[in-house]
Enzyme design. Structure first.
Site, PDB file in Angstrom:
ATOM      1  CG  HIS A 281     -57.469 -38.240  -6.662  1.00 53.58           C
ATOM      2  ND1 HIS A 281     -57.928 -37.533  -5.574  1.00 53.58           N
ATOM      3  CD2 HIS A 281     -56.182 -38.568  -6.375  1.00 53.58           C
ATOM      4  CE1 HIS A 281     -56.965 -37.421  -4.684  1.00 53.58           C
ATOM      5  NE2 HIS A 281     -55.895 -38.039  -5.136  1.00 53.58           N
TER       6      HIS A 281
ATOM      7  CG  ASP B 272     -49.888 -43.044  -8.330  1.00 50.51           C
ATOM      8  OD1 ASP B 272     -50.908 -43.073  -7.609  1.00 50.51           O
ATOM      9  OD2 ASP B 272     -48.755 -42.793  -7.906  1.00 50.51           O
TER      10      ASP B 272
HETATM   11  C1  SDX Z   1     -53.194 -41.838  -4.883  1.00 49.01           C
HETATM   12  O1  SDX Z   1     -56.197 -39.637  -1.673  1.00 49.01           O
HETATM   13  C2  SDX Z   1     -55.147 -39.161  -2.208  1.00 49.01           C
HETATM   14  O2  SDX Z   1     -54.927 -37.968  -2.207  1.00 49.01           O
HETATM   15  C3  SDX Z   1     -54.219 -40.212  -2.817  1.00 49.01           C
HETATM   16  C4  SDX Z   1     -53.019 -39.686  -3.601  1.00 49.01           C
HETATM   17  C5  SDX Z   1     -52.013 -38.995  -2.700  1.00 49.01           C
HETATM   18  O3  SDX Z   1     -51.236 -38.181  -3.217  1.00 49.01           O
HETATM   19  O4  SDX Z   1     -51.951 -39.360  -1.494  1.00 49.01           O
HETATM   20  O5  SDX Z   1     -53.461 -38.789  -4.599  1.00 49.01           O
HETATM   21  C6  SDX Z   1     -52.259 -40.844  -4.281  1.00 49.01           C
HETATM   22  O6  SDX Z   1     -53.530 -42.785  -4.216  1.00 49.01           O
HETATM   23  C7  SDX Z   1     -53.740 -41.587  -6.269  1.00 49.01           C
HETATM   24  C8  SDX Z   1     -54.795 -42.665  -6.700  1.00 49.01           C
HETATM   25  C9  SDX Z   1     -54.010 -43.896  -7.194  1.00 49.01           C
HETATM   26  N1  SDX Z   1     -54.942 -45.036  -7.423  1.00 49.01           N
HETATM   27  C10 SDX Z   1     -55.201 -45.445  -8.684  1.00 49.01           C
HETATM   28  O7  SDX Z   1     -54.811 -44.882  -9.703  1.00 49.01           O
HETATM   29  C11 SDX Z   1     -56.022 -46.732  -8.733  1.00 49.01           C
HETATM   30  C12 SDX Z   1     -57.145 -46.606  -9.781  1.00 49.01           C
HETATM   31  N2  SDX Z   1     -58.132 -45.603  -9.289  1.00 49.01           N
HETATM   32  C13 SDX Z   1     -59.118 -46.059  -8.411  1.00 49.01           C
HETATM   33  O8  SDX Z   1     -59.199 -47.295  -7.945  1.00 49.01           O
HETATM   34  C14 SDX Z   1     -60.020 -44.978  -7.832  1.00 49.01           C
HETATM   35  O9  SDX Z   1     -60.219 -44.003  -8.781  1.00 49.01           O
HETATM   36  C15 SDX Z   1     -59.550 -44.366  -6.545  1.00 49.01           C
HETATM   37  C16 SDX Z   1     -59.262 -45.414  -5.508  1.00 49.01           C
HETATM   38  C17 SDX Z   1     -58.317 -43.564  -6.764  1.00 49.01           C
HETATM   39  C18 SDX Z   1     -60.654 -43.450  -6.022  1.00 49.01           C
HETATM   40  O10 SDX Z   1     -61.698 -44.244  -5.683  1.00 49.01           O
HETATM   41  P1  SDX Z   1     -63.073 -43.615  -5.092  1.00 49.01           P
HETATM   42  O11 SDX Z   1     -62.967 -42.156  -4.868  1.00 49.01           O
HETATM   43  O12 SDX Z   1     -63.507 -44.448  -3.949  1.00 49.01           O
HETATM   44  O13 SDX Z   1     -64.051 -43.738  -6.294  1.00 49.01           O
HETATM   45  P2  SDX Z   1     -64.886 -45.035  -6.614  1.00 49.01           P
HETATM   46  O14 SDX Z   1     -64.021 -46.246  -6.467  1.00 49.01           O
HETATM   47  O15 SDX Z   1     -66.155 -44.954  -5.839  1.00 49.01           O
HETATM   48  O16 SDX Z   1     -65.163 -44.835  -8.164  1.00 49.01           O
HETATM   49  C19 SDX Z   1     -66.214 -43.978  -8.610  1.00 49.01           C
HETATM   50  C20 SDX Z   1     -66.684 -44.595  -9.905  1.00 49.01           C
HETATM   51  C21 SDX Z   1     -66.961 -46.094  -9.765  1.00 49.01           C
HETATM   52  O17 SDX Z   1     -67.971 -46.416 -10.708  1.00 49.01           O
HETATM   53  P3  SDX Z   1     -69.500 -46.644 -10.119  1.00 49.01           P
HETATM   54  O18 SDX Z   1     -69.404 -47.744  -9.066  1.00 49.01           O
HETATM   55  O19 SDX Z   1     -69.905 -45.284  -9.543  1.00 49.01           O
HETATM   56  O20 SDX Z   1     -70.296 -47.042 -11.337  1.00 49.01           O
HETATM   57  O21 SDX Z   1     -65.644 -44.501 -10.903  1.00 49.01           O
HETATM   58  C22 SDX Z   1     -65.212 -45.804 -11.284  1.00 49.01           C
HETATM   59  C23 SDX Z   1     -65.691 -46.762 -10.218  1.00 49.01           C
HETATM   60  O22 SDX Z   1     -65.899 -48.052 -10.763  1.00 49.01           O
HETATM   61  N3  SDX Z   1     -63.752 -45.749 -11.313  1.00 49.01           N
HETATM   62  C24 SDX Z   1     -62.980 -46.283 -12.264  1.00 49.01           C
HETATM   63  C25 SDX Z   1     -61.674 -45.948 -11.892  1.00 49.01           C
HETATM   64  N4  SDX Z   1     -61.688 -45.253 -10.757  1.00 49.01           N
HETATM   65  C26 SDX Z   1     -62.975 -45.131 -10.399  1.00 49.01           C
HETATM   66  N5  SDX Z   1     -63.277 -46.998 -13.350  1.00 49.01           N
HETATM   67  C27 SDX Z   1     -62.206 -47.393 -14.111  1.00 49.01           C
HETATM   68  N6  SDX Z   1     -60.924 -47.115 -13.844  1.00 49.01           N
HETATM   69  C28 SDX Z   1     -60.612 -46.394 -12.737  1.00 49.01           C
HETATM   70  N7  SDX Z   1     -59.347 -46.113 -12.455  1.00 49.01           N
END
Ligand code: SDX
Length: 429
Positions: free
Chosen positions: A307, A365
Site C-alpha cells: 500500500h 483487498d
Molecule cells: C487499494 O490508495 C489507497 O488508499 C487505495 C485503497 C483505498 O482504499 O482506496 O487502499 C485501495 O487500492 C489497495 C491497494 C490494492 N492494490 C494491490 O493490492 C495491488 C498490488 N500492490 C501494488 O501494486 C502496490 O503495493 C500498490 C500499488 C498498492 C502501492 O504501490 P506504490 O506505493 O507505488 O509502491 P511501489 O509500487 O513503488 O512498490 C514499492 C516496492 C517496489 O519494489 P522496488 O521497486 O522498490 O524494489 O515494493 C514492491 C515494488 O516492486 N511491491 C511489491 C508489491 N507492492 C509493492 N512487490 C510484490 N508484490 C506487491 N504487491
C-alpha cells in the site's frame, strides 16, 4: 502569538520562504502555491508520493501505526459498533447522528433507492458478458441524463439531493448489473429492508419464491461497506475531486471515480487477488509465487499486498480477516482451500525479508474477495461492490471540495519533448 513556520528554498542565487502549515494529525505541509510565480520553477512528484492535493477533515490514515480514522473515529470501532448508513452520515456531515437525525437520513436514503424505470434500457444495450464495472460506470454517468433537478452544483439543496440519490441508487445499479449478467430479472428495492439486506435481496432473490436474507450475512455485508467507505486522497477519490474541480455534475464525477477504481492496482485488486489465489491453487505452490513476486524481471506482484500509505498492517484487512472466518464458518466452508492459501501466503510473506524490508502487508483487498465469493458473488462483481461502498467517500470529498470553492485542478509538467521546430512537407521528409 506563535511565529508562523516557514521553509527556506534556495535555488542558485535565489531563495524564498515558503509557509509551513500543521494539521490536527499527520505531517506538516509546505505551501508551494507561490513558488512558480516567485522562482519560475515547478515541483516534480509523479504519483504524488510527497504531495498533498488538498486540506480535508474527513479521513485520516497513519500508515506507520496502521490507523484509519473516519472523522476521528477508528475504523475498527465503527466496524464493530456502527453500521454503514450511520457511517455515511458521519462522513458526509462530520458528526455521529442523533437517533432522530439517523432515522431521517435512513428514511431519505430508503426512499431514493428506485431507479428511473427508463434506465433499465441502458442495461439491455450491454452484452450479457459485459464486466459489471463497465455497466456501473455507464449507468452512473447516465444518471446525469435523468436527474437534471440535482446537477446544479451551485445549489446546496441540489447537491444534497444528488448525494442521497447516489448513496441510495448505487446498490440498485450494482445489483441489477449482476442480475443482467446472469440473465435473471431485476429485483426492485424494498423499503422494509435495511441497506445491506436490501442489496443482498436485490442480488439473490428471484420472483419465483420468497428470499430471506441471513442477518449474519447482512451484517458482514454492511461491515464490508463500512470498511471500504473512504480512504483519504486515493487515486479514485483524487479523480473525483479533479473532475469536480471543473464544475462537472456529481453523477459524472462519481462515474469518473468508478472508472479509476477499476484498475488492478487500485479497487480492481480484490478481483485480481482472488484470481491469483485460485491460480496458486494449493499451499505447496506458494513459494513459487512468492519468488516470482520478488523477481525484478517478473511483472507478477502479490495482489492484495502492499500500500502507498500503510507501512504497517491495513486495519481494514485485520477486520476483514476476522469477518472471513465468521462468514465462512457460518456457511460451513471454513475448510475453503482459497482461505487456506491466503492465510499461508500471508504467513510466509510476512516472514520473508523482501516483504518485511519493503513493509508490504495485506491490504483491504486481500481477504475481501474470499468473503464475497463465499457469499455467492462472482469475482467480476467484487470491484463493483467496492465502488458502491466508496460512493459515500467520493461524494463526501466532492462535497467538501465544492463547499471550499477550490480552484480547477491543473498540474504542470517537466517537458522533455522536441523543442520548437517548423513543419516539413511530406515530400521533403
Ligand atoms: C487499494 O490508495 C489507497 O488508499 C487505495 C485503497 C483505498 O482504499 O482506496 O487502499 C485501495 O487500492 C489497495 C491497494 C490494492 N492494490 C494491490 O493490492 C495491488 C498490488 N500492490 C501494488 O501494486 C502496490 O503495493 C500498490 C500499488 C498498492 C502501492 O504501490 P506504490 O506505493 O507505488 O509502491 P511501489 O509500487 O513503488 O512498490 C514499492 C516496492 C517496489 O519494489 P522496488 O521497486 O522498490 O524494489 O515494493 C514492491 C515494488 O516492486 N511491491 C511489491 C508489491 N507492492 C509493492 N512487490 C510484490 N508484490 C506487491 N504487491
Amino acid at each position: 502569538m506563535t511565529t508562523p513556520k516557514t521553509a527556506t528554498l534556495t535555488l542558485g542565487e535565489q531563495s524564498m520562504e515558503l509557509p509551513v502549515y500543521s494539521g490536527s494529525l499527520g505531517p506538516d505541509v509546505i505551501d508551494i502555491g507561490k513558488l512558480y510565480a516567485a522562482m519560475d520553477v515547478f515541483t516534480f512528484d509523479p504519483g504524488f508520493t510527497s504531495t498533498g492535493s488538498c486540506e480535508s477533515k474527513i479521513t485520516f490514515i497513519d500508515g506507520d501505526k496502521g490507523e484509519l480514522l473516519y472523522r476521528g473515529y477508528p475504523i475498527d470501532q465503527l466496524a464493530e459498533k456502527s453500521h454503514y448508513l450511520e457511517v455515511c452520515y458521519l462522513l458526509l456531515y462530520g458528526e455521529l447522528p442523533s437517533a432522530t437525525q439517523l432515522e431521517d437520513f435512513e428514511t431519505r436514503v430508503t426512499r431514493h433507492t428506485m431507479l428511473h424505470e427508463q434506465m433499465q434500457g441502458f442495461y439491455k444495450g450491454f452484452r450479457r458478458d459485459a464486466h459489471p464495472m463497465a455497466i456501473v460506470c455507464g449507468v452512473v454517468g447516465a444518471m446525469s441524463a435523468f436527474y437534471h433537478d440535482s446537477t446544479d452544483i451551485t445549489d446546496p439543496w441540489q447537491r444534497e439531493v444528488a448525494t442521497i440519490r447516489l448513496i441510495a441508487k448505487l446498490p440498485t445499479i450494482v445489483a441489477w448489473a449482476y442480475k443482467y449478467s446472469i440473465g435473471q430479472p431485476f429485483i426492485y428495492p424494498r423499503n422494509d429492508l435495511d441497506y445491506a439486506s436490501n442489496f443482498l435481496h436485490m442480488c439473490f432473490a428471484t420472483p419465483a419464491e420468497e428470499y430471506h436474507v441471513d442477518p449474519i450475512l447482512a451484517r458482514a455485508m454492511d461491515r464490508i461497506f463500512t470498511l471500504h467507505a473512504d480512504h483519504e486522497q486515493n487515486a479514485s477519490t483524487s479523480t473525483v475531486r479533479l473532475a469536480g474541480s471543473s464544475g462537472a455534475n456529481p453523477f459524472a464525477c462519481i462515474a469518473a471515480g468508478v472508472a479509476c477504481l477499476w484498475g488492478p492496482s487500485h479497487g480492481g485488486a480484490n478481483e485480481a487477488c482472488l484470481q491469483m489465489l485460485r491460480e496458486i491453487g494449493t499451499v505447496d505452490k506458494i513459494p513459487e509465487y512468492v519468488a516470482r513476486a520478488k523477481d525484478k524481471d517478473d511483472p507478477f506482484r502479490l495482489m492484495g499486498f502492499g500500500h502507498r500509505v500503510y507501512k504497517n498492517f491495513d486495519p481494514r484487512a485485520k477486520v476483514m480477516k476476522e469477518s472471513a472466518d465468521e462468514v465462512l464458518g457460518l456457511l460451513g466452508v471454513e475448510d475453503n482451500e482459497t482461505l487456506k492459501v491466503a492465510k499461508e501466503l500471508e504467513r510466509i510473506a510476512l516472514e520473508d525479508p523482501y516483504f518485511v524490508e519493503k513493509k508490504l502487508y495485506p491490504n483491504v483487498d486481500f481477504y475481501s474477495g474470499i468473503i464475497l465469493e463465499a457469499m455467492g458473488f462472482p469475482t467480476s462483481m467484487f470491484t463493483a461492490l467496492f465502488a458502491m461502498s466508496r460512493t459515500v467517500g467520493w461524494i463526501s470529498q466532492w462535497k467538501e471540495m465544492i463547499e471550499e470553492k477550490s480552484k480547477i485542478g491543473r498540474p504542470r509538467q517537466l517537458y522533455t519533448g522536441a523543442a520548437n521546430r517548423d513543419y516539413v512537407e511530406v515530400e521533403n521528409r
